[in-house]
Structures are given as C-alpha cells and as structure tokens.
Write a protein that holds these residues in place. Sequence first.
Motif, short mmCIF file in Angstrom:
data_model
loop_
_atom_site.label_atom_id
_atom_site.label_comp_id
_atom_site.label_asym_id
_atom_site.label_seq_id
_atom_site.Cartn_x
_atom_site.Cartn_y
_atom_site.Cartn_z
N VAL A 118 0.84 -1.20 0.00
CA VAL A 118 0.00 0.00 0.00
C VAL A 118 0.88 1.25 0.00
O VAL A 118 0.62 2.22 -0.74
CB VAL A 118 -0.94 -0.01 1.22
N HIS A 119 1.92 1.22 0.79
CA HIS A 119 2.85 2.36 0.86
C HIS A 119 3.46 2.66 -0.51
O HIS A 119 3.43 3.80 -0.99
CB HIS A 119 3.94 2.05 1.89
N LEU A 149 0.54 -7.15 -8.65
CA LEU A 149 0.65 -7.70 -7.31
C LEU A 149 0.43 -9.21 -7.29
O LEU A 149 1.00 -9.91 -6.45
CB LEU A 149 -0.35 -7.03 -6.37
N LEU A 150 -0.37 -9.72 -8.22
CA LEU A 150 -0.57 -11.17 -8.28
C LEU A 150 0.72 -11.90 -8.65
O LEU A 150 0.99 -12.99 -8.15
CB LEU A 150 -1.68 -11.51 -9.28
N ASP A 151 1.52 -11.32 -9.55
CA ASP A 151 2.82 -11.91 -9.88
C ASP A 151 3.73 -11.92 -8.66
O ASP A 151 4.45 -12.89 -8.41
CB ASP A 151 3.49 -11.14 -11.02
N ALA A 152 3.71 -10.82 -7.90
CA ALA A 152 4.50 -10.78 -6.67
C ALA A 152 4.00 -11.82 -5.68
O ALA A 152 4.79 -12.51 -5.03
CB ALA A 152 4.42 -9.38 -6.05
N SER A 153 2.68 -11.95 -5.59
CA SER A 153 2.10 -12.95 -4.69
C SER A 153 2.54 -14.36 -5.07
O SER A 153 2.96 -15.14 -4.21
CB SER A 153 0.57 -12.86 -4.73
N LEU A 181 6.23 -20.38 6.77
CA LEU A 181 5.53 -19.23 7.34
C LEU A 181 5.41 -18.09 6.32
O LEU A 181 4.54 -17.23 6.45
CB LEU A 181 6.27 -18.71 8.57
N GLN A 182 6.25 -18.11 5.29
CA GLN A 182 6.23 -17.04 4.31
C GLN A 182 4.97 -17.05 3.45
O GLN A 182 4.76 -16.14 2.66
CB GLN A 182 7.47 -17.13 3.41
N TYR A 183 4.11 -18.03 3.61
CA TYR A 183 2.84 -18.01 2.88
C TYR A 183 1.90 -16.93 3.41
O TYR A 183 0.91 -16.60 2.76
CB TYR A 183 2.15 -19.37 2.97
N VAL A 184 2.20 -16.40 4.60
CA VAL A 184 1.35 -15.34 5.17
C VAL A 184 1.39 -14.10 4.27
O VAL A 184 0.34 -13.52 3.94
CB VAL A 184 1.82 -14.99 6.59
N ALA A 185 2.59 -13.67 3.86
CA ALA A 185 2.73 -12.44 3.07
C ALA A 185 2.04 -12.54 1.72
O ALA A 185 1.28 -11.63 1.35
CB ALA A 185 4.20 -12.08 2.91
N PRO A 186 2.28 -13.60 0.92
CA PRO A 186 1.59 -13.65 -0.37
C PRO A 186 0.08 -13.79 -0.27
O PRO A 186 -0.65 -13.36 -1.17
CB PRO A 186 2.22 -14.86 -1.07
N LEU A 246 -2.39 -11.37 -2.08
CA LEU A 246 -3.45 -11.86 -2.95
C LEU A 246 -4.78 -11.19 -2.61
O LEU A 246 -5.49 -10.71 -3.49
CB LEU A 246 -3.57 -13.38 -2.79
N VAL A 247 -5.11 -11.16 -1.33
CA VAL A 247 -6.36 -10.52 -0.89
C VAL A 247 -6.36 -9.04 -1.27
O VAL A 247 -7.36 -8.50 -1.76
CB VAL A 247 -6.54 -10.71 0.62
N LEU A 248 -5.24 -8.39 -1.05
CA LEU A 248 -5.13 -6.97 -1.36
C LEU A 248 -5.30 -6.70 -2.85
O LEU A 248 -6.02 -5.79 -3.27
CB LEU A 248 -3.76 -6.46 -0.89
N SER A 249 -4.64 -7.52 -3.68
CA SER A 249 -4.69 -7.31 -5.13
C SER A 249 -6.09 -7.52 -5.69
O SER A 249 -6.52 -6.80 -6.60
CB SER A 249 -3.71 -8.25 -5.83
N VAL A 250 -6.84 -8.47 -5.13
CA VAL A 250 -8.18 -8.78 -5.65
C VAL A 250 -9.24 -7.84 -5.08
O VAL A 250 -10.02 -7.25 -5.82
CB VAL A 250 -8.53 -10.25 -5.35
#
Length: 298
Positions: free
Chosen positions: A19-20, A93-97, A235-240, A244-248
């Motif tokens: 977001v930043h 953002l989906l590619d980053a996710s 644990l890194q699945y938390v960030a993507p 994902l939620v943010l991008s959609v």
Amino acid sequence: MGLVYALAAYLSWGLLVPVHFRMLGAYSPYHILSERIVWSSVFAGALALILAARHRLNLPLPLRKRHALLLLSAAMIGVNWLLYLYAVSGGHLLDASLGYYINPLVSVAFGRVVLGERLRPAQAVAIGVAATGVAVAVVWAGELPLMSLSLAVSFALYGLARKIVGVDALVGFLTETLLLLPAAIVWLVLSPEPFLPAAPGDRALLMLTGLTTALPLIWFAAAAVRLRLTTLGLLQYVAPTCLLVLSVLVYGERVEPHRALMLALIWVALALYTIDALRFRRLPPPAAARSDPDAMRV
C-alpha cells in the motif's frame, strides 16, 4: 519470539509495504529503491547508535570469513526490492504474490540441500503438495513466470545468507544498506527525478520508506536465526496471501483458474504442516534430541 518476529515481518510485507509503495506510483522503481536505501541507512544507523550507546548492541568483531556473505545478502535484497517495486508500480501484485508463494519451496530446498535440515514425513508430504500446486499453475498457464521466479529465488538466497552469517539483525541490515548506499547516491545524483520532492506528502512517503523497509527486514533476520529455515519458509505463505487478498479486493486484479487451484493445494499443504507441527510440539523429546539444539526447532 522467532514466530512473533516472522509474523510481524510477513504481515508488514503483505499489507503495509505494498500500500505504501502503491502511493508512490508517480516515481520510477529505481528512484523509490534509491530513496528507500538512503532512508533505511539513516534509520538503521540512528537506531544502531542509540543501542550501542546503551550497550545493548554488540558488533561482530573480529570479523570472520562468513561475514563476507553479507555482500551476497545485500545484492539479493537489492534485486528483490527492485523486482517488487516493478511488480507493485506496474499493477502486478498477483505476480508478486505467486513469487512469494514459490519462495518457501526454494527456502525449504536450500534448507535441505545446503544446511542438511531434516524433514518429518508429514512435512515432506506438505511440501510435495505445495510444489504440485505451483507446478500445475505453471503448466496450465503455459509460460514460465520469470518475475515470480526471480522474486522467489532472490529472497530465498537472502534468507539463506542471513541464516549462515548469523549476525545481529540490526547490524546485518545496516551493513547491507551501507553496501548498497553508494549506488543509490549515484542514481539520485544522476536521476532527473528530484531527491526529496517539494510536495510534503510525497516527501514524507519517501522518507518513510526507510521505516517500512528496515523494520520488517530486521524482524525477518531476527526470526531467521531463531527458526529452522524450513519453518521460516512455510511461514512465508502469510505475506503472499495478504498480497493476494489486497490485489483482488482492493486493486481489482483477477485470479485465473490455474492460480485458484494452486492456492487451494497450497492451503492443503499449510494445513498438513500446521497439524504436524502442533503434534510434534506435544511429544516429549527423544534422548537424541536433547543433545541436538536444532532438533526441537519447528
């Protein structure tokens, strides 16, 4: 505490950071990267001076050969930052996710091959299910996701280097930003984009990149020396997931069917891994584990 540090880092990367940087869309990724290196150096340097004055920060002296790996970690985090900024500014953002969904698999592979970390059978099954989900998504899409793979590999190499170096989180991060600082200054001097623009809002947002860059990485490095790389990777699945939620929901990107299937399989893998981790915590340690400090890390 390792788990707390990891969750703080991943939630920041998944929600706060995108977001930043999305709010800085008027600036090129190279300019944002250079500014975040400068302000990260300022923030980390000031914090290090304060802690050193209070005798709460120990410098890793004398230096050892393994500290040279900070050159690798600096290079990898610089590449990762730039790729991430391209994804955010370009509306991908989906590619980053996807990249950060693949990243834990790479981290697990490094942990097994380089560090010799052992996997319990349920963990191996969970990783296999997640890997299957990623492979199906790649085959279904019919193309190799270069952006996603580059993000995954660069951050996995960063995590491996920091795991091996084992220096204090703040010291390591300050060293990395100082190594990147000369290139950032050269870019800002030669760039047509102004360093610290006149608009107060943009100026504040660019200066805050130091804070939103430094804190999650310091938390991540603190987690890396406290957790097994396999646990840190999963644990890194938390960030993507947050990405994902943010991008959609916020930015209106579309989830194709192959990515939906991948996500379903990854969440099955996470459920398997979590159940196994909780079960293992309840079991008394075997005799061999009492002499192995790494054996009880989950």
